[in-house]
Write a protein that holds these residues in place. Structure first.
Motif, PDB file in Angstrom:
ATOM      1  N   ILE A 120      13.057  42.798  26.008  1.00  0.00           N
ATOM      2  CA  ILE A 120      12.421  43.879  25.259  1.00  0.00           C
ATOM      3  C   ILE A 120      10.923  43.871  25.527  1.00  0.00           C
ATOM      4  CG2 ILE A 120      12.118  44.884  22.967  1.00  0.00           C
ATOM      5  CD1 ILE A 120      14.910  44.199  22.629  1.00  0.00           C
ATOM      6  N   LEU A 121      10.396  45.014  25.900  1.00  0.00           N
ATOM      7  CA  LEU A 121       8.982  45.098  26.232  1.00  0.00           C
ATOM      8  C   LEU A 121       8.236  45.986  25.241  1.00  0.00           C
ATOM      9  CD1 LEU A 121       9.286  45.572  30.108  1.00  0.00           C
ATOM     10  CD2 LEU A 121       9.295  43.451  28.777  1.00  0.00           C
ATOM     11  N   GLY A 122       7.165  45.446  24.696  1.00  0.00           N
ATOM     12  CA  GLY A 122       6.239  46.249  23.902  1.00  0.00           C
ATOM     13  C   GLY A 122       5.090  46.598  24.825  1.00  0.00           C
ATOM     14  N   ASN A 123       5.081  47.837  25.285  1.00  0.00           N
ATOM     15  CA  ASN A 123       4.108  48.236  26.310  1.00  0.00           C
ATOM     16  C   ASN A 123       2.850  48.846  25.677  1.00  0.00           C
ATOM     17  OD1 ASN A 123       3.395  48.572  29.107  1.00  0.00           O
ATOM     18  ND2 ASN A 123       3.846  50.754  28.884  1.00  0.00           N
ATOM     19  N   LYS A 124       1.833  48.998  26.504  1.00  0.00           N
ATOM     20  CA  LYS A 124       0.506  49.529  26.118  1.00  0.00           C
ATOM     21  C   LYS A 124      -0.264  48.506  25.278  1.00  0.00           C
ATOM     22  CE  LYS A 124       2.211  54.265  26.480  1.00  0.00           C
ATOM     23  NZ  LYS A 124       2.061  55.670  26.099  1.00  0.00           N
ATOM     24  N   ALA A 125      -0.044  47.233  25.574  1.00  0.00           N
ATOM     25  CA  ALA A 125      -0.735  46.163  24.859  1.00  0.00           C
ATOM     26  C   ALA A 125      -2.248  46.219  25.060  1.00  0.00           C
ATOM     27  CB  ALA A 125      -0.196  44.799  25.315  1.00  0.00           C
ATOM     28  N   ASP A 126      -2.689  46.950  26.092  1.00  0.00           N
ATOM     29  CA  ASP A 126      -4.135  47.087  26.323  1.00  0.00           C
ATOM     30  C   ASP A 126      -4.822  47.926  25.251  1.00  0.00           C
ATOM     31  OD1 ASP A 126      -4.391  50.090  27.768  1.00  0.00           O
ATOM     32  OD2 ASP A 126      -2.468  49.096  28.037  1.00  0.00           O
ATOM     33  N   LEU A 127      -4.052  48.764  24.537  1.00  0.00           N
ATOM     34  CA  LEU A 127      -4.644  49.600  23.480  1.00  0.00           C
ATOM     35  C   LEU A 127      -4.775  48.758  22.210  1.00  0.00           C
ATOM     36  CD1 LEU A 127      -2.619  52.898  24.173  1.00  0.00           C
ATOM     37  CD2 LEU A 127      -4.948  52.365  24.901  1.00  0.00           C
ATOM     38  N   ARG A 128      -5.667  47.839  22.281  1.00  0.00           N
ATOM     39  CA  ARG A 128      -5.730  46.767  21.284  1.00  0.00           C
ATOM     40  C   ARG A 128      -5.959  47.271  19.866  1.00  0.00           C
ATOM     41  NH1 ARG A 128      -6.528  42.106  24.519  1.00  0.00           N
ATOM     42  NH2 ARG A 128      -6.896  40.847  22.682  1.00  0.00           N
ATOM     43  N   LYS A 129      -6.763  48.303  19.740  1.00  0.00           N
ATOM     44  CA  LYS A 129      -7.091  48.774  18.379  1.00  0.00           C
ATOM     45  C   LYS A 129      -5.934  49.551  17.765  1.00  0.00           C
ATOM     46  CE  LYS A 129     -12.087  48.708  18.338  1.00  0.00           C
ATOM     47  NZ  LYS A 129     -13.026  49.325  19.276  1.00  0.00           N
ATOM     48  N   LYS A 130      -5.173  50.221  18.623  1.00  0.00           N
ATOM     49  CA  LYS A 130      -4.111  51.088  18.103  1.00  0.00           C
ATOM     50  C   LYS A 130      -2.755  50.400  18.003  1.00  0.00           C
ATOM     51  CE  LYS A 130      -3.877  55.359  19.796  1.00  0.00           C
ATOM     52  NZ  LYS A 130      -3.876  56.271  20.947  1.00  0.00           N
ATOM     53  N   LYS A 131      -2.599  49.301  18.705  1.00  0.00           N
ATOM     54  CA  LYS A 131      -1.262  48.708  18.771  1.00  0.00           C
ATOM     55  C   LYS A 131      -0.893  47.946  17.498  1.00  0.00           C
ATOM     56  CE  LYS A 131      -1.662  44.115  20.882  1.00  0.00           C
ATOM     57  NZ  LYS A 131      -0.724  43.421  19.986  1.00  0.00           N
ATOM     58  N   MET A 132       0.381  47.836  17.248  1.00  0.00           N
ATOM     59  CA  MET A 132       0.833  47.057  16.087  1.00  0.00           C
ATOM     60  C   MET A 132       0.575  45.576  16.354  1.00  0.00           C
ATOM     61  SD  MET A 132       5.000  47.029  16.568  1.00  0.00           S
ATOM     62  CE  MET A 132       5.207  48.746  17.042  1.00  0.00           C
ATOM     63  N   PRO A 133       0.417  44.776  15.284  1.00  0.00           N
ATOM     64  CA  PRO A 133       0.212  43.339  15.486  1.00  0.00           C
ATOM     65  C   PRO A 133       1.436  42.697  16.155  1.00  0.00           C
ATOM     66  CG  PRO A 133      -0.220  43.977  13.203  1.00  0.00           C
ATOM     67  CD  PRO A 133       0.408  45.158  13.863  1.00  0.00           C
ATOM     68  N   ALA A 134       1.185  41.632  16.904  1.00  0.00           N
ATOM     69  CA  ALA A 134       2.263  40.946  17.628  1.00  0.00           C
ATOM     70  C   ALA A 134       3.410  40.553  16.699  1.00  0.00           C
ATOM     71  CB  ALA A 134       1.706  39.720  18.339  1.00  0.00           C
ATOM     72  N   GLU A 135       3.056  40.132  15.462  1.00  0.00           N
ATOM     73  CA  GLU A 135       4.100  39.677  14.518  1.00  0.00           C
ATOM     74  C   GLU A 135       5.010  40.840  14.127  1.00  0.00           C
ATOM     75  OE1 GLU A 135       0.553  39.503  12.911  1.00  0.00           O
ATOM     76  OE2 GLU A 135       0.527  38.513  14.871  1.00  0.00           O
ATOM     77  N   GLU A 136       4.406  42.017  13.999  1.00  0.00           N
ATOM     78  CA  GLU A 136       5.208  43.170  13.604  1.00  0.00           C
ATOM     79  C   GLU A 136       6.219  43.517  14.704  1.00  0.00           C
ATOM     80  OE1 GLU A 136       2.772  46.411  12.185  1.00  0.00           O
ATOM     81  OE2 GLU A 136       4.460  47.799  12.347  1.00  0.00           O
ATOM     82  N   PHE A 137       5.779  43.393  15.922  1.00  0.00           N
ATOM     83  CA  PHE A 137       6.656  43.645  17.073  1.00  0.00           C
ATOM     84  C   PHE A 137       7.805  42.633  17.106  1.00  0.00           C
ATOM     85  CE2 PHE A 137       7.072  42.785  21.843  1.00  0.00           C
ATOM     86  CZ  PHE A 137       8.042  43.760  22.041  1.00  0.00           C
ATOM     87  N   THR A 138       7.460  41.344  17.046  1.00  0.00           N
ATOM     88  CA  THR A 138       8.514  40.330  17.168  1.00  0.00           C
ATOM     89  C   THR A 138       9.440  40.335  15.946  1.00  0.00           C
ATOM     90  OG1 THR A 138       6.902  38.702  16.422  1.00  0.00           O
ATOM     91  CG2 THR A 138       7.357  38.758  18.764  1.00  0.00           C
ATOM     92  N   SER A 139       8.863  40.540  14.745  1.00  0.00           N
ATOM     93  CA  SER A 139       9.738  40.522  13.572  1.00  0.00           C
ATOM     94  C   SER A 139      10.603  41.777  13.549  1.00  0.00           C
ATOM     95  CB  SER A 139       8.938  40.371  12.279  1.00  0.00           C
ATOM     96  OG  SER A 139       8.210  41.532  12.028  1.00  0.00           O
ATOM     97  N   GLY A 140      10.075  42.889  14.044  1.00  0.00           N
ATOM     98  CA  GLY A 140      10.868  44.121  14.150  1.00  0.00           C
ATOM     99  C   GLY A 140      12.082  43.895  15.023  1.00  0.00           C
ATOM    100  N   ILE A 141      11.889  43.198  16.096  1.00  0.00           N
ATOM    101  CA  ILE A 141      12.995  42.928  17.012  1.00  0.00           C
ATOM    102  C   ILE A 141      14.008  41.982  16.368  1.00  0.00           C
ATOM    103  CG2 ILE A 141      13.554  41.710  19.158  1.00  0.00           C
ATOM    104  CD1 ILE A 141      10.892  43.028  20.174  1.00  0.00           C
ATOM    105  N   GLN A 142      13.505  40.985  15.684  1.00  0.00           N
ATOM    106  CA  GLN A 142      14.426  40.063  15.010  1.00  0.00           C
ATOM    107  C   GLN A 142      15.239  40.785  13.954  1.00  0.00           C
ATOM    108  OE1 GLN A 142      11.750  37.028  13.749  1.00  0.00           O
ATOM    109  NE2 GLN A 142      11.654  36.101  15.790  1.00  0.00           N
TER     110      GLN A 142
END
Ligand code: G3D
Ligand code: MG
Length: 175
Positions: A120-142
């Motif tokens: 599973i890829l969370g793309n556009k990680a370069d958009l640092r200000k707009k992107k969701m926090p890493a924890e939200e991404f990983t917990s969403g997947i879990q």
């Protein structure tokens, strides 16, 4: 080559999450070499070398890029057939694209091919200000019990792009 393994990998996810950009970033100059256009699908070949148990294995990835729109349903389910693995892509700046992996893409894909390796890829990680926090991404997947490897990527900077394709290739030679 007798230790060559050829595998079909498909990129799935909503429109504009960056599927085509990720493939372009990864495949670079091989772009024009081997591709086939059919309706709504583009296939690109990429040769990957995997090191496993001290041995070098050549994996030929046939990378399938499909249209993101959910109304192309018919084309999509056709193109899932024969896939050995999938890269499921969402856009870290649009939470709904993560939700639709769980609601739409994973169920549709599993219905067509069963349980096969996926990353599973969370793309556009370069958009640092707009992107969701890493924890939200990983917990969403879990929470969606997608229990697979996940990576934050950027087709723009190249962050984790080769790693993503190599991770799926590695799982495919493990089968
Ligand atoms: P898709 O194939 O999933 O539909 P695309 O998505 O690869 O066509 O990308 C959609 C838009 O997102 C493109 O912008 C592309 O440049 C941008 N994009 C893709 N990946 C990234 C990324 O990692 N970071 C950033 N910042 N942008 C990305 P346009 O403006 O051309 O529509
Ligand atoms: Mg595209």
């Amino acid at each position: 080559m007798d230790n060559e393994v050829r595998k079909k990998v498909i990129l799935l996810g909503d429109g504009a999450v960056g599927k085509t950009s990720l493939i372009r970033r990864y495949v670079e100059d091989q772009f024009d070499d081997d591709y086939i256009f059919t309706i709504g699908v583009k296939v690109t070949r990429k040769d990957v070398t995997i090191r496993k148990d001290g041995e070098e294995l050549q994996v030929v990835l046939m990378i399938w890029d499909i249209l993101g729109q959910t109304d192309y349903h018919q084309i999509q389910t056709e193109s899932f057939k024969g896939a050995s693995g999938a890269l499921l892509v969402c856009d870290l700046t649009r939470k709904e694209t993560l939700d639709s992996l769980g609601k739409y893409w994973i169920p549709q894909f599993e219905k067509a091919v069963g349980k096969v390796p996926r990353v599973i890829l969370g793309n556009k990680a370069d958009l640092r200000k707009k992107k969701m926090p890493a924890e939200e991404f990983t917990s969403g997947i879990q929470r969606m019990s997608m229990g697979s490897l996940c990576l934050e990527t950027s087709a723009k900077t190249g962050q984790n792009v080769a790693e993503a394709f190599e991770a799926i290739a590695m799982q495919l030679v493990d089968e």
